[in-house]
Design a protein around this motif. Structure first.
Motif, PDB file in Angstrom:
ATOM      1  N   TYR A 122       0.834  -1.210   0.000  1.00 66.91           N
ATOM      2  CA  TYR A 122       0.000   0.000   0.000  1.00 66.91           C
ATOM      3  C   TYR A 122       0.865   1.255   0.000  1.00 66.91           C
ATOM      4  CZ  TYR A 122      -3.547   3.376   1.523  1.00 66.91           C
ATOM      5  OH  TYR A 122      -4.389   4.465   1.623  1.00 66.91           O
ATOM      6  N   LEU A 123       1.952   1.225   0.772  1.00 63.78           N
ATOM      7  CA  LEU A 123       2.861   2.376   0.839  1.00 63.78           C
ATOM      8  C   LEU A 123       3.520   2.629  -0.519  1.00 63.78           C
ATOM      9  CD1 LEU A 123       4.053   4.463   2.840  1.00 63.78           C
ATOM     10  CD2 LEU A 123       5.943   2.864   3.226  1.00 63.78           C
TER      11      LEU A 123
ATOM     12  N   THR B  93      -1.141  -6.751 -20.320  1.00 64.15           N
ATOM     13  CA  THR B  93      -1.025  -7.598 -19.127  1.00 64.15           C
ATOM     14  C   THR B  93      -1.758  -6.964 -17.955  1.00 64.15           C
ATOM     15  OG1 THR B  93       1.123  -8.464 -19.835  1.00 64.15           O
ATOM     16  CG2 THR B  93       0.584  -8.669 -17.500  1.00 64.15           C
ATOM     17  N   SER B  94      -1.537  -5.665 -17.748  1.00 58.22           N
ATOM     18  CA  SER B  94      -2.220  -4.940 -16.682  1.00 58.22           C
ATOM     19  C   SER B  94      -3.733  -4.930 -16.901  1.00 58.22           C
ATOM     20  CB  SER B  94      -1.695  -3.504 -16.608  1.00 58.22           C
ATOM     21  OG  SER B  94      -2.411  -2.748 -15.652  1.00 58.22           O
ATOM     22  N   VAL B  95      -4.149  -4.656 -18.141  1.00 59.47           N
ATOM     23  CA  VAL B  95      -5.579  -4.638 -18.471  1.00 59.47           C
ATOM     24  C   VAL B  95      -6.193  -6.011 -18.253  1.00 59.47           C
ATOM     25  CG1 VAL B  95      -7.215  -4.426 -20.388  1.00 59.47           C
ATOM     26  CG2 VAL B  95      -5.439  -2.710 -20.085  1.00 59.47           C
TER      27      VAL B  95
ATOM     28  N   ASP C 119     -18.381 -21.911  -2.397  1.00 52.37           N
ATOM     29  CA  ASP C 119     -17.007 -22.125  -2.854  1.00 52.37           C
ATOM     30  C   ASP C 119     -16.465 -20.890  -3.570  1.00 52.37           C
ATOM     31  OD1 ASP C 119     -17.026 -24.696  -1.858  1.00 52.37           O
ATOM     32  OD2 ASP C 119     -17.716 -25.590  -3.739  1.00 52.37           O
ATOM     33  N   SER C 120     -17.329 -20.259  -4.391  1.00 54.17           N
ATOM     34  CA  SER C 120     -16.870 -19.082  -5.140  1.00 54.17           C
ATOM     35  C   SER C 120     -16.545 -17.931  -4.210  1.00 54.17           C
ATOM     36  CB  SER C 120     -17.925 -18.659  -6.170  1.00 54.17           C
ATOM     37  OG  SER C 120     -19.088 -18.183  -5.532  1.00 54.17           O
ATOM     38  N   LEU C 121     -17.277 -17.813  -3.107  1.00 51.23           N
ATOM     39  CA  LEU C 121     -17.000 -16.746  -2.147  1.00 51.23           C
ATOM     40  C   LEU C 121     -15.625 -16.923  -1.519  1.00 51.23           C
ATOM     41  CD1 LEU C 121     -20.459 -16.368  -0.341  1.00 51.23           C
ATOM     42  CD2 LEU C 121     -19.470 -14.883  -2.088  1.00 51.23           C
ATOM     43  N   GLU C 122     -15.235 -18.171  -1.262  1.00 51.42           N
ATOM     44  CA  GLU C 122     -13.911 -18.432  -0.715  1.00 51.42           C
ATOM     45  C   GLU C 122     -12.829 -18.095  -1.747  1.00 51.42           C
ATOM     46  OE1 GLU C 122     -12.963 -19.336   2.288  1.00 51.42           O
ATOM     47  OE2 GLU C 122     -14.984 -19.393   3.090  1.00 51.42           O
ATOM     48  N   GLU C 123     -13.085 -18.454  -3.023  1.00 57.27           N
ATOM     49  CA  GLU C 123     -12.111 -18.176  -4.082  1.00 57.27           C
ATOM     50  C   GLU C 123     -11.955 -16.671  -4.299  1.00 57.27           C
ATOM     51  OE1 GLU C 123     -13.598 -20.223  -7.451  1.00 57.27           O
ATOM     52  OE2 GLU C 123     -13.193 -22.227  -6.655  1.00 57.27           O
ATOM     53  N   ASN C 124     -13.058 -15.928  -4.157  1.00 55.57           N
ATOM     54  CA  ASN C 124     -13.032 -14.489  -4.415  1.00 55.57           C
ATOM     55  C   ASN C 124     -12.061 -13.752  -3.515  1.00 55.57           C
ATOM     56  OD1 ASN C 124     -14.901 -14.739  -6.410  1.00 55.57           O
ATOM     57  ND2 ASN C 124     -16.595 -13.831  -5.295  1.00 55.57           N
ATOM     58  N   ARG C 125     -11.829 -14.286  -2.322  1.00 53.67           N
ATOM     59  CA  ARG C 125     -10.969 -13.585  -1.375  1.00 53.67           C
ATOM     60  C   ARG C 125      -9.557 -13.379  -1.919  1.00 53.67           C
ATOM     61  NH1 ARG C 125     -11.460 -15.670   4.788  1.00 53.67           N
ATOM     62  NH2 ARG C 125     -12.546 -17.374   3.795  1.00 53.67           N
ATOM     63  N   SER C 126      -9.023 -14.413  -2.572  1.00 53.91           N
ATOM     64  CA  SER C 126      -7.677 -14.284  -3.135  1.00 53.91           C
ATOM     65  C   SER C 126      -7.695 -13.521  -4.452  1.00 53.91           C
ATOM     66  CB  SER C 126      -7.056 -15.670  -3.347  1.00 53.91           C
ATOM     67  OG  SER C 126      -7.906 -16.470  -4.167  1.00 53.91           O
ATOM     68  N   VAL C 127      -8.775 -13.655  -5.231  1.00 52.29           N
ATOM     69  CA  VAL C 127      -8.863 -12.988  -6.531  1.00 52.29           C
ATOM     70  C   VAL C 127      -8.987 -11.477  -6.358  1.00 52.29           C
ATOM     71  CG1 VAL C 127     -10.251 -12.739  -8.637  1.00 52.29           C
ATOM     72  CG2 VAL C 127      -9.835 -15.006  -7.680  1.00 52.29           C
ATOM     73  N   THR C 128      -9.757 -11.033  -5.365  1.00 52.94           N
ATOM     74  CA  THR C 128      -9.952  -9.590  -5.169  1.00 52.94           C
ATOM     75  C   THR C 128      -8.659  -8.873  -4.800  1.00 52.94           C
ATOM     76  OG1 THR C 128     -10.665 -10.072  -2.899  1.00 52.94           O
ATOM     77  CG2 THR C 128     -12.393  -9.707  -4.542  1.00 52.94           C
ATOM     78  N   VAL C 129      -7.702  -9.614  -4.226  1.00 51.02           N
ATOM     79  CA  VAL C 129      -6.404  -9.004  -3.906  1.00 51.02           C
ATOM     80  C   VAL C 129      -5.727  -8.502  -5.176  1.00 51.02           C
ATOM     81  CG1 VAL C 129      -4.069  -9.478  -3.032  1.00 51.02           C
ATOM     82  CG2 VAL C 129      -6.061 -10.362  -1.814  1.00 51.02           C
ATOM     83  N   VAL C 130      -5.931  -9.231  -6.286  1.00 50.84           N
ATOM     84  CA  VAL C 130      -5.273  -8.874  -7.545  1.00 50.84           C
ATOM     85  C   VAL C 130      -5.757  -7.518  -8.044  1.00 50.84           C
ATOM     86  CG1 VAL C 130      -4.891  -9.539  -9.950  1.00 50.84           C
ATOM     87  CG2 VAL C 130      -4.913 -11.291  -8.157  1.00 50.84           C
ATOM     88  N   TYR C 131      -7.099  -7.342  -8.128  1.00 48.23           N
ATOM     89  CA  TYR C 131      -7.584  -6.084  -8.703  1.00 48.23           C
ATOM     90  C   TYR C 131      -7.626  -4.933  -7.704  1.00 48.23           C
ATOM     91  CZ  TYR C 131     -12.436  -6.482  -6.859  1.00 48.23           C
ATOM     92  OH  TYR C 131     -13.534  -6.548  -6.052  1.00 48.23           O
ATOM     93  N   SER C 132      -7.725  -5.227  -6.410  1.00 52.47           N
ATOM     94  CA  SER C 132      -7.822  -4.135  -5.433  1.00 52.47           C
ATOM     95  C   SER C 132      -6.473  -3.711  -4.864  1.00 52.47           C
ATOM     96  CB  SER C 132      -8.752  -4.537  -4.280  1.00 52.47           C
ATOM     97  OG  SER C 132      -8.213  -5.617  -3.543  1.00 52.47           O
ATOM     98  N   VAL C 133      -5.479  -4.592  -4.892  1.00 52.05           N
ATOM     99  CA  VAL C 133      -4.170  -4.286  -4.307  1.00 52.05           C
ATOM    100  C   VAL C 133      -3.053  -4.342  -5.349  1.00 52.05           C
ATOM    101  CG1 VAL C 133      -2.451  -4.976  -2.585  1.00 52.05           C
ATOM    102  CG2 VAL C 133      -4.890  -5.164  -2.046  1.00 52.05           C
ATOM    103  N   LEU C 134      -3.012  -5.430  -6.109  1.00 54.63           N
ATOM    104  CA  LEU C 134      -1.886  -5.646  -7.022  1.00 54.63           C
ATOM    105  C   LEU C 134      -1.914  -4.715  -8.235  1.00 54.63           C
ATOM    106  CD1 LEU C 134       0.618  -7.417  -7.281  1.00 54.63           C
ATOM    107  CD2 LEU C 134      -0.740  -9.030  -8.639  1.00 54.63           C
ATOM    108  N   THR C 135      -3.088  -4.530  -8.852  1.00 56.68           N
ATOM    109  CA  THR C 135      -3.174  -3.687 -10.047  1.00 56.68           C
ATOM    110  C   THR C 135      -2.785  -2.231  -9.767  1.00 56.68           C
ATOM    111  OG1 THR C 135      -4.909  -5.099 -10.968  1.00 56.68           O
ATOM    112  CG2 THR C 135      -4.680  -2.913 -11.911  1.00 56.68           C
ATOM    113  N   PRO C 136      -3.304  -1.576  -8.711  1.00 49.85           N
ATOM    114  CA  PRO C 136      -2.844  -0.201  -8.422  1.00 49.85           C
ATOM    115  C   PRO C 136      -1.359  -0.123  -8.106  1.00 49.85           C
ATOM    116  CG  PRO C 136      -4.881  -0.670  -7.246  1.00 49.85           C
ATOM    117  CD  PRO C 136      -4.397  -1.981  -7.802  1.00 49.85           C
ATOM    118  N   LEU C 137      -0.791  -1.233  -7.593  1.00 52.92           N
ATOM    119  CA  LEU C 137       0.643  -1.263  -7.301  1.00 52.92           C
ATOM    120  C   LEU C 137       1.470  -1.344  -8.580  1.00 52.92           C
ATOM    121  CD1 LEU C 137       3.060  -1.701  -5.270  1.00 52.92           C
ATOM    122  CD2 LEU C 137       2.585  -4.140  -5.483  1.00 52.92           C
TER     123      LEU C 137
END
Length: 322
Positions: A35-36, A246-248, A266-284
């Motif tokens: 985040y920093l 790649t970013s897109v 099951d999909s709700l459990e999978e979403n937890r790791s997937v959301t990290v990509v678009y909410s944390v990794l992409t802005p980074l």
């Protein structure tokens, strides 16, 4: 946000990324660092573009807007996640959850639109270089950004007004580290079938349209690149386009995976790791993919650095003389 008071649930509990106490501090350190870097990287891009006269053109205007959106987007979810990991406070009020959902929708949709605008800007620059500045003039650039913010705000308001009118009778545990739509709908005791249809139609239009536009734009850009005679020029252009795509792909792919498929436990459990990509990794990654690899940005950063260095040296000399 009417009828909120009719809801029986007054707060939700965010289950977070991990239930293990041993993992919380390492996860906090990792995501705090990410985040920093996201804040500093994107803020640096905005500051450099604003302060450098040579970067006052449409391309860098849109890059600056992308960095600003990334700062807002990551700040919607990251502070709450870090607070939950460090203090182990998992509760969020109903109103706070709805507010977070609004800003999440708004900034995520804005990211889609800015990526599409940037693709169009590059398409015009490559296919119509002589008419580029007459097409992408200042009024046009401002109009595209203002329209995007207005449209995404109305889009978010539509969804939030519907979600806030739903009844939540319990349970109130969200399988996420922030208030996201799929796990929130899973907790509603209202009939969500009609709203699910709205998500798949209006929601998919809002995200699919920019995605299709980006793909078509880059296909035409790649077609223009193939006509370049120089092999070095081709390689550099392909390298730039591949990193952008790649970013897109990461951003849109995870959005589609999260919101536009049938929900289940099951999909709700999978979403937890997937959301990290678009909410944390992409802005980074965006500052490094779109800006910090750019030669003009590097030159502008060096100029600002040497200007600050000379100013510091002058101040030191003045102090010694006095």
């Amino acid at each position: 946000m009417n009828r909120i008071n009719e809801s029986r649930v007054t707060e939700f509990f965010l289950l977070g990324l991990s239930h293990s106490q041993d993992q919380k501090m390492p996860l906090f350190a990792l995501f705090f660092l990410m985040y920093l870097v996201t804040l500093l990287g994107n803020a640096l891009i905005v500051a450099v573009i604003v302060s450098s006269q040579e970067l006052h053109n449409p391309m860098y205007f849109f890059l600056g807007n992308l960095s600003f959106v990334d700062i807002c987007f990551s700040s919607v979810t990251a502070p709450l996640m870090l607070n939950n990991l460090f203090w182990d406070r998992k509760s969020i009020s109903f109103e706070g959850c709805i507010s977070q959902l609004f800003f999440l929708f708004c900034t995520a949709s804005m990211e889609c639109f800015v990526l599409a605008i940037m693709a169009y800007d590059r398409l015009v620059a490559i296919n119509n270089p002589l008419r580029y500045l007459s097409i992408m003039h200042r009024t046009m650039c401002l109009a595209l950004i203002v329209f995007s913010w207005t449209f995404t705000s109305l889009h978010s308001l539509l969804h939030i007004s519907i979600v806030s009118s739903m009844k939540f009778c319990g349970p109130n545990k969200i399988h996420e580290y922030f208030c996201d739509l799929p796990p929130l709908l899973a907790l509603s005791c209202s009939d969500t079938s009609q709203y699910d249809l709205l998500v798949f139609t209006e929601g998919s239009f809002v995200t699919m349209s920019p995605f299709v536009f980006v793909v078509i734009s880059y296909a035409r850009i790649l077609n223009a690149i193939l006509k370049i005679q120089s092999s070095i020029g081709k390689y550099q252009a392909f390298s730039t386009c591949s990193s952008h795509l790649t970013s897109v792909g990461l951003f849109f792919g995870t959005i589609f995976f999260t919101y536009f498929r049938p929900s289940s436990s099951d999909s709700l459990e999978e979403n937890r790791s997937v959301t990290v990509v678009y909410s944390v990794l992409t802005p980074l990654l965006n500052p490094f993919i779109y800006s910090l690899r750019n030669q003009q940005i590097k030159v502008a950063v060096n100029k600002i650095y040497h200007r600050m260095l000379r100013t510091d040296v002058k101040d030191i000399c003045k102090k010694k003389i006095l």
